[in-house]
Design a protein around this motif. Structure first.
Motif, PDB file in Angstrom:
ATOM      1  N   ILE A 527      47.383 -43.467 -36.739  1.00  0.00           N
ATOM      2  CA  ILE A 527      46.998 -43.698 -35.355  1.00  0.00           C
ATOM      3  C   ILE A 527      47.781 -42.738 -34.778  1.00  0.00           C
ATOM      4  N   ASN A 528      46.992 -42.221 -33.373  1.00  0.00           N
ATOM      5  CA  ASN A 528      47.691 -41.354 -32.457  1.00  0.00           C
ATOM      6  C   ASN A 528      47.569 -41.790 -31.150  1.00  0.00           C
ATOM      7  N   ILE A 529      48.872 -41.931 -30.660  1.00  0.00           N
ATOM      8  CA  ILE A 529      48.828 -42.508 -29.165  1.00  0.00           C
ATOM      9  C   ILE A 529      49.211 -41.509 -28.142  1.00  0.00           C
ATOM     10  N   LYS A 530      48.310 -41.449 -27.248  1.00  0.00           N
ATOM     11  CA  LYS A 530      48.524 -40.416 -26.210  1.00  0.00           C
ATOM     12  C   LYS A 530      49.180 -41.115 -25.056  1.00  0.00           C
ATOM     13  N   PHE A 531      50.405 -40.830 -24.648  1.00  0.00           N
ATOM     14  CA  PHE A 531      51.022 -41.819 -23.339  1.00  0.00           C
ATOM     15  C   PHE A 531      50.524 -40.994 -21.956  1.00  0.00           C
ATOM     16  N   ARG A 532      50.253 -42.061 -21.004  1.00  0.00           N
ATOM     17  CA  ARG A 532      49.938 -41.361 -19.653  1.00  0.00           C
ATOM     18  C   ARG A 532      50.560 -42.130 -18.886  1.00  0.00           C
ATOM     19  N   ILE A 533      51.559 -41.696 -17.906  1.00  0.00           N
ATOM     20  CA  ILE A 533      52.037 -42.630 -16.995  1.00  0.00           C
ATOM     21  C   ILE A 533      51.537 -42.252 -15.629  1.00  0.00           C
ATOM     22  N   ARG A 534      50.569 -41.736 -15.617  1.00  0.00           N
ATOM     23  CA  ARG A 534      50.015 -41.273 -14.333  1.00  0.00           C
ATOM     24  C   ARG A 534      50.821 -39.896 -13.652  1.00  0.00           C
ATOM     25  N   LEU A 535      51.449 -39.110 -14.330  1.00  0.00           N
ATOM     26  CA  LEU A 535      52.315 -38.148 -13.818  1.00  0.00           C
ATOM     27  C   LEU A 535      51.496 -36.774 -14.206  1.00  0.00           C
ATOM     28  N   GLU A 536      51.298 -36.016 -13.359  1.00  0.00           N
ATOM     29  CA  GLU A 536      50.545 -34.696 -13.668  1.00  0.00           C
ATOM     30  C   GLU A 536      51.280 -33.831 -14.672  1.00  0.00           C
ATOM     31  N   ASP A 537      50.598 -33.543 -15.770  1.00  0.00           N
ATOM     32  CA  ASP A 537      51.248 -32.608 -16.946  1.00  0.00           C
ATOM     33  C   ASP A 537      52.480 -33.353 -17.165  1.00  0.00           C
ATOM     34  N   PHE A 538      53.092 -34.504 -17.330  1.00  0.00           N
ATOM     35  CA  PHE A 538      54.139 -34.905 -17.853  1.00  0.00           C
ATOM     36  C   PHE A 538      55.311 -34.127 -17.150  1.00  0.00           C
ATOM     37  N   VAL A 539      55.335 -33.472 -16.098  1.00  0.00           N
ATOM     38  CA  VAL A 539      56.424 -32.877 -15.191  1.00  0.00           C
ATOM     39  C   VAL A 539      57.759 -33.758 -15.258  1.00  0.00           C
ATOM     40  N   LEU A 540      57.751 -34.925 -15.077  1.00  0.00           N
ATOM     41  CA  LEU A 540      58.901 -35.825 -14.957  1.00  0.00           C
ATOM     42  C   LEU A 540      59.552 -35.939 -16.360  1.00  0.00           C
ATOM     43  N   LEU A 541      58.537 -36.156 -17.313  1.00  0.00           N
ATOM     44  CA  LEU A 541      59.063 -36.508 -18.537  1.00  0.00           C
ATOM     45  C   LEU A 541      59.873 -35.255 -19.078  1.00  0.00           C
ATOM     46  N   GLU A 542      59.369 -33.951 -19.138  1.00  0.00           N
ATOM     47  CA  GLU A 542      59.837 -32.859 -19.119  1.00  0.00           C
ATOM     48  C   GLU A 542      61.576 -32.483 -18.695  1.00  0.00           C
ATOM     49  N   SER A 543      61.236 -32.974 -17.263  1.00  0.00           N
ATOM     50  CA  SER A 543      62.679 -32.649 -16.527  1.00  0.00           C
ATOM     51  C   SER A 543      63.685 -33.634 -17.099  1.00  0.00           C
ATOM     52  N   ILE A 544      63.226 -34.673 -17.799  1.00  0.00           N
ATOM     53  CA  ILE A 544      64.481 -35.447 -18.166  1.00  0.00           C
ATOM     54  C   ILE A 544      64.661 -35.537 -19.731  1.00  0.00           C
TER      55      ILE A 544
END
Length: 556
Positions: A527-544
Motif C-alpha cells: 500500500i503506497n500512500i502519497k500525502f498532500r497537505i495542499r502545500l506546493e512541492d512540500f516546501v514546508l515539510l522539507e524546511s522542517i
C-alpha cells in the motif's frame, strides 16, 4: 354636467409612504380639482411601493384596472401629480395615447394635459417619458453609489435581517428623518448557522443534505415548516456571517443573475460584532461549494484525478467507505469502487439478522488481487495517518507557515505588478493608435485606417488575456492563507487528534483525508500512500526536516 375625475397616486418604495398612505399627492390633487368648476372628483387609484421603472404596463395591476374602467366609460379625466407617476419608460407614452383614444383626458398637476391629438403632442409625450426613464436611471445610480459607500463603511443599508440576526435601532437618523437600524446576533439562531457551516465544511454535505439533516433534528425552519436547499444556499453564501456586509451580489437582467463573489462590494473592514463563523470557515465553504459546482459543469471535460488535483475536496461524502475517491488499484490504476454487501441469516430461534461487510473492489477485476476488506485497508491507512499527524503535532511550524505565506504573497504580488505594467503600456498604445485614426482617414498617416483598426483590435485582445491572467493571480492570492492554514488546522485543531479522528463519522473522515492525502495505491500486501497537505512541492515539510516521499507498506 361636470367631468368625472379619477386620480392616480403612486410611490415607488415603502420608505416614501407615510403611515401606509400617500397624503401629499392626495392633497395636491384635491386642490387642483377644486380650482376647476367643470371637474368632479369620483375616486382614486393608489399604487404603494410600485416602481414605474422596473415594471412595464402589463405588470402594473392598477394601470390595467384604469384601462378596463376607461373602456367601460366610467370616468372622463385621469389626474396624477407628474407624468412620472404614470411611468418612467418610453412605452408609457403609448399608454396615454390609448387612454386618449378611449376618450379619457390625461392631466398632471405639474405638466398640464398630456395630449396625443397632433404629431407634435405624441413626440413631446415620448420625450417626456424618455426623460423620466433617464432620471430613474440617474436616481438608481445615485442610490447604488450611496449604498456602496455605506456598505464599505460597514453600515447596514436596509432589507430583512439575515437568519441569525435581528434589526435593532442604531441610534442614527437618515437624511429623510428615519431612524436607521443595525444588525444584532441572535445567539439561538447563530448556533444553527454554525452547525450548517460545520456540516458543509467538516462533513462535506451539500444544500439538500444539510436541509434534510436539520429537518431530521427538528430544528425550526426560518419561514416555512421545513428547511429547503435554497435557504441553506443563501446562508452558506452570505459573507455577513464572517463579519462582512456585501452588496452587488446579483443583477436584474431579464431575471436575477448571481455575480461571482470577486465582483461583490464588501465592507472595507470586518465588523467583529457580526461574526458568527470565522473568515477561514466561510472561505473554506466557498472553496468546497465552487469546486463542486465546477466539477458538475466540467464533468465531461476532466477526469476524476484531474478534479482531485485541481480542487482537493471530495465530490461526494456518501457511503460507509472512507477511502472511496482516494484508493486506486496498483495494477490497473483505476479507482476502487464500493463492493460492500450484506449477509442475511435466520437464527435457530427464528430471528432474522443482517451483517454489513465493507469491501473495496477493482472495477477491472485484476487477477493478482481485485478486492480488499474495509477493515484491512482502512485499518492500515488510518493507522498511518494518525501516526503522521501525531508526528506533525510535535513540531511548532507557525513561524514557517507565516514565512511561506509571505513568500507566496510576494511572488503573486510581483506577478500582478508585472501584469499591471503591461496593461498600462497596452492602454497607452491603444489611445495612441485611436488618436491617429483621423489622420489615417485623411491619408496623412503612414498606416491606413483599416490597418490601425486591426492593430487596435489586436491590442484589445491582448488586454483581455492580461485581464484574465490578473484575475487568476488575484484568485491565487486570496487562496494563499486558506491553503497554508490547512496544515496548521490539522496540527492544532484538537488536543488529541488521534482520538478525535477515531471517533469521527465517515463523512468527517473523508473530508479530513481528502485534504491530507493525494492518492492511495493498493496492491496485494503493498500500500503506497502519497500525502498532500495542499502545500506546493512540500516546501514546508522539507524546511522542517520531514520526509516528502510517499509512505509505503511493503510485503514482509
Amino acid at each position: 354636467m361636470p367631468k368625472k375625475v379619477r386620480t392616480l397616486l403612486r410611490v415607488s418604495s415603502k420608505q416614501q409612504l407615510h403611515d401606509d398612505d400617500i397624503p401629499m399627492q392626495r392633497a395636491e390633487a384635491k386642490q387642483y380639482i377644486a380650482r376647476r368648476d367643470d371637474w368632479e372628483f369620483d375616486r382614486e387609484y393608489i399604487e404603494k411601493a410600485v416602481s414605474a421603472y422596473k415594471n412595464n404596463v402589463e405588470e402594473r395591476e392598477v394601470l390595467q384596472e384604469i384601462l378596463s374602467d376607461a373602456r367601460d366609460h366610467q370616468f372622463d379625466v385621469l389626474l396624477t401629480y407628474m407624468s412620472d407617476r404614470i411611468g418612467r419608460q418610453e412605452e408609457y407614452s403609448f399608454y396615454v395615447a390609448t387612454l386618449n383614444q378611449l376618450g379619457i383626458e390625461v392631466w398632471t398637476i405639474k405638466d398640464g394635459q398630456l395630449k396625443t391629438e397632433e404629431h407634435i403632442d405624441k413626440l413631446l409625450n415620448y420625450i417626456r417619458f424618455w426623460q423620466n426613464e433617464g432620471e430613474s436611471k440617474k436616481t438608481s445610480m445615485r442610490v447604488k453609489d450611496t449604498q456602496k459607500e455605506l456598505v464599505k463603511s460597514g453600515k447596514f443599508v436596509g432589507g430583512k435581517a439575515p437568519y441569525g440576526y435581528r434589526l435593532v435601532p442604531s441610534g442614527m437618523v437618515s437624511n429623510h428623518g428615519r431612524l436607521l437600524k443595525k444588525l444584532e446576533i441572535v445567539e439561538e439562531n447563530a448556533r444553527v448557522v454554525r452547525l450548517i457551516y460545520s456540516l458543509a465544511v467538516n462533513k462535506g454535505m451539500g444544500y439538500e443534505k444539510i436541509a434534510k439533516e436539520l429537518n431530521a433534528r427538528n430544528i425550526p425552519a426560518i419561514t416555512t415548516d421545513k428547511w429547503k436547499a435554497g435557504t441553506i444556499r443563501s446562508i452558506l453564501t452570505n459573507p455577513v456571517y464572517m463579519g462582512y456586509l456585501a452588496i452587488n451580489r446579483r443583477i436584474n437582467h431579464n431575471g436575477f443573475i448571481r455575480l461571482d463573489r470577486k465582483d461583490w462590494i464588501y465592507s472595507e473592514e470586518q465588523i467583529p460584532e457580526l461574526v458568527i463563523v470565522s473568515q477561514q470557515t466561510w472561505e473554506k465553504t466557498q472553496e468546497i461549494r465552487e469546486a463542486r459546482k465546477n466539477k458538475i459543469n466540467t464533468s465531461k471535460q476532466i477526469s476524476a484525478k484531474e478534479y482531485k488535483e485541481q480542487y482537493n475536496v471530495p465530490f461526494s461524502t456518501k457511503g460507509k467507505l472512507a477511502l472511496i475517491g482516494l484508493a486506486t488499484c496498483g495494477y490497473c490504476g483505476k479507482r476502487l469502487k464500493n463492493g460492500s454487501y450484506c449477509n442475511h441469516w435466520t437464527t435457530k430461534a427464528g430471528e432474522k439478522k443482517i451483517s454489513y461487510a465493507g469491501r473495496y473492489v477493482c472495477p477491472s477485476k485484476c487477477e493478482k488481487r481485485s478486492s480488499y476488506s474495509q477493515n484491512y485497508l482502512e485499518g492500515i491507512v488510518f493507522g498511518v495517518v494518525e501516526t503522521y499527524m501525531e508526528h506533525l503535532r510535535s513540531i511548532d511550524i507557525t513561524e514557517e507557515i507565516e514565512k511561506m505565506q509571505s513568500q507566496q504573497r510576494q511572488g503573486i504580488e510581483k506577478e500582478l505588478g508585472t501584469i499591471h505594467k503591461k496593461q498600462q503600456t497596452l492602454q497607452t498604445d491603444i489611445r495612441t493608435l485611436e488618436e491617429k485614426i483621423p489622420e489615417a482617414i485623411r491619408g496623412e498617416y503612414y498606416f491606413s485606417a483599416e490597418k490601425l483598426s486591426a492593430m487596435i483590435k489586436e491590442k484589445e485582445q491582448e488586454m483581455v488575456a492580461l485581464d484574465k491572467e490578473a484575475e487568476q493571480a488575484k484568485n491565487r492570492l486570496s487562496q494563499v492563507v486558506n491553503q497554508n492554514s490547512d496544515l496548521e488546522k490539522f496540527i492544532t485543531m484538537v488536543p488529541n487528534w488521534k482520538e478525535e479522528f477515531q471517533n469521527a463519522d465517515t463523512q468527517t473522515k473523508k473530508m479530513l483525508l481528502s485534504a491530507l492525502i493525494d492518492q492511495i495505491e493498493v496492491k496485494n500486501d503493498d500500500i503506497n500512500i502519497k500525502f498532500r497537505i495542499r502545500l506546493e512541492d512540500f516546501v514546508l515539510l522539507e524546511s522542517i526536516g520531514l520526509p516528502t516521499t510517499p509512505y509505503r507498506r511493503g510485503s514482509k
